[in-house]
Design an enzyme around this catalytic site. Structure first.
Site, PDB file in Angstrom:
ATOM      1  N   ASN A 191       5.450   3.460   3.265  1.00  0.00           N
ATOM      2  CA  ASN A 191       4.831   2.508   2.346  1.00  0.00           C
ATOM      3  C   ASN A 191       5.381   2.595   0.930  1.00  0.00           C
ATOM      4  O   ASN A 191       5.182   1.690   0.126  1.00  0.00           O
ATOM      5  CB  ASN A 191       3.315   2.741   2.328  1.00  0.00           C
ATOM      6  CG  ASN A 191       2.558   1.615   1.676  1.00  0.00           C
ATOM      7  OD1 ASN A 191       2.604   0.483   2.132  1.00  0.00           O
ATOM      8  ND2 ASN A 191       1.854   1.922   0.599  1.00  0.00           N
TER       9      ASN A 191
ATOM     10  N   HIS B 283      -8.763  -3.533   0.735  1.00  0.00           N
ATOM     11  CA  HIS B 283      -8.209  -4.244   1.901  1.00  0.00           C
ATOM     12  C   HIS B 283      -9.279  -4.629   2.927  1.00  0.00           C
ATOM     13  O   HIS B 283      -8.999  -4.699   4.124  1.00  0.00           O
ATOM     14  CB  HIS B 283      -7.144  -3.390   2.599  1.00  0.00           C
ATOM     15  CG  HIS B 283      -6.053  -2.912   1.693  1.00  0.00           C
ATOM     16  ND1 HIS B 283      -5.293  -3.776   0.926  1.00  0.00           N
ATOM     17  CD2 HIS B 283      -5.586  -1.665   1.419  1.00  0.00           C
ATOM     18  CE1 HIS B 283      -4.403  -3.070   0.227  1.00  0.00           C
ATOM     19  NE2 HIS B 283      -4.571  -1.794   0.502  1.00  0.00           N
TER      20      HIS B 283
ATOM     21  N   LYS C 250      -1.337   7.976  -3.050  1.00  0.00           N
ATOM     22  CA  LYS C 250      -0.432   8.409  -1.973  1.00  0.00           C
ATOM     23  C   LYS C 250       1.045   8.280  -2.343  1.00  0.00           C
ATOM     24  O   LYS C 250       1.857   9.091  -1.906  1.00  0.00           O
ATOM     25  CB  LYS C 250      -0.736   7.663  -0.668  1.00  0.00           C
ATOM     26  CG  LYS C 250      -0.739   6.162  -0.708  1.00  0.00           C
ATOM     27  CD  LYS C 250      -1.216   5.587   0.636  1.00  0.00           C
ATOM     28  CE  LYS C 250      -1.238   4.066   0.618  1.00  0.00           C
ATOM     29  NZ  LYS C 250      -2.296   3.551  -0.290  1.00  0.00           N
TER      30      LYS C 250
END
Length: 434
Positions: A149, A195, A126
């Site tokens: 981010n 995560h 990303k």
């Protein structure tokens, strides 16, 4: 900075004062809100001053000692675990909204000049895709801002003029803290296990990513990679939107020969996604091609550090799990692979299809012994322990035409501050060879 009159006169609790948290405090104060802020790191608390404020609108206090019901919202940094942090539970019990800086941006959009927003998420790729979309827009002369981010707080940036495009990299954590972000173009590259300490299971993690499309207006564009089961299921779940969805199938033919910073199958997917976004925003093919050819890539993401004696040194320190390392191994036929750190899992299965490309592996860090044991029957291994020693051994063994690749397949926090620090140490060690 970006501010909104919707915040004026309200009282916000802000937890976490790193880049996005500090930017949120500044934007809220500038809009005429009151802020009570806290971070367990005293240095981060002190970094808020000097800030322009009246003395009554900014307070530093441990939020755990306060009644959260007195606040209009709790603004938390993405690093705060919503599933375990006691303040998140207290806010939910008090009926206080829990939001992040991306939600504040979404609330501010109504007061910005006419614009579009691109939101890009996925487990891997990303950051590169976000930077590439921004570069394509910039090359085409379209005003653009990059944030989220990728490390650039969006609230800290100047508003764009009319016709501009905000390109946001969005982690699952940021999406969890967002309720009203209606992206003009939303992108999901892939979903692989990561995560999972923050979610009840992989299904919840995948659902977090999919919420980016649930927040969209039905007529807005969605771009979804279908190379994994979770992403393909997301595409199927929104199939009723018809022509507003573009899917990217694995193995789609693409000539990458003219794009030096976009090599390997993973960058083929990144490029296809960026092309789909650019086309949705109205860029013509010539402008897109010009941007693809001039894109330089991002630091620590398949970054070419040096070529010494015909050996190419690649910094892919951002690859913190096996799924993100696998495409890097696939990109080169003869690789001296430096890996290790703090492991996120117990295997390297995602990398296994590309072990045939590995001339030798050099393991480092906390996961070094475990990774060496996993690899020893498959590829030659040296237990180097430290990054500097791995560089020295690889330099002695690599031959002209081969690649030395730092792609750790693990987090950096056992020996380094973060993946950027790890990549910087790698570069310094390589430059010392010269």
């Amino acid at each position: 900075m970006i501010v909104s009159r919707a915040w004026t006169g309200k009282h916000y609790a802000v937890l976490g004062l790193a880049r996005s948290g500090a930017a949120a405090v500044r934007a809220l104060l500038a809009a005429g809100a009151r802020v009570t802020a806290w971070d367990s790191d005293e240095a981060k608390r002190d970094s808020l001053f000097p800030l322009p404020h009246t003395g009554e609108d900014l307070r530093i206090a441990d939020l755990a000692t306060l009644d959260l019901a007195t606040f209009d919202a709790l603004v938390v940094s993405p690093g705060v675990p919503l599933n375990t942090h006691p303040l998140a539970a207290a806010a939910r019990d008090a009926g206080v909204p829990i939001v992040g800086d991306i939600e504040l941006f979404a609330q501010a959009r109504a007061e910005l000049p006419p614009h579009q927003v691109v939101g890009i998420t996925g487990t891997n790729g990303k950051s590169t895709t976000t930077a590439l979309v921004h570069h394509l827009l910039d090359t085409a002369g379209v005003p653009a801002r990059m944030g989220g981010n990728i490390g650039l707080p969006i609230l800290a940036q100047a508003p764009l003029p009319a016709g501009g495009v905000y390109v946001l990299e969005l982690s699952s954590y940021q999406i969890d803290l967002t309720q009203t972000l209606d992206c003009d173009v939303a992108v999901l590259l892939n979903v692989t296990p990561d995560h999972l300490d923050r979610y009840a299971g992989f299904e919840d993690y995948a659902a977090s990513k999919a919420r980016l499309f649930a927040m969209q207006s039905p007529h807005h564009r969605a771009v979804i990679g279908t190379g994994d089961a979770a992403s393909a299921a997301t595409a199927q779940g929104f199939a009723h939107r018809g022509e507003t969805i573009t899917t990217i199938a694995p193995g789609t033919p693409l000539d990458q020969s003219r794009w030096p910073a976009l090599q390997g199958p993973h960058n083929a997917q990144n490029a296809l996604a960026a092309i789909a976004v650019a086309e949705a925003l109205g860029l013509d093919r010539a402008a897109i091609e010009a941007g693809l050819e001039t894109f330089n890539g991002l630091p620590h993401r398949m970054e070419r550090v040096a070529t010494l004696g015909g050996v190419t040194w690649i910094d892919d320190s951002k690859a913190t799990n096996p799924e993100s390392t696998a495409p890097a191994l696939a990109a080169f036929p003869r690789v001296h692979w430096i890996l290790g750190g703090r492991a996120k899992g117990d295997d390297l299965d995602a990398c296994a299809p590309h072990f045939g490309n590995v001339v030798r592996a050099y393991t480092i860090g906390e996961a070094g012994p475990r990774f060496a044991a996993l690899l020893r029957d498959r590829v030659p291994v040296a237990e180097a322990e430290t990054l500097e020693r791995a560089v020295r051994i690889a330099a002695a063994e690599a031959r002209r035409g081969e690649v030395v690749l730092l792609s750790p397949a693990a987090a950096s926090f056992d020996q380094f501050r973060d993946y950027e620090h790890r990549g910087t140490v790698f570069r310094a060690a390589v430059e010392a060879l010269a």
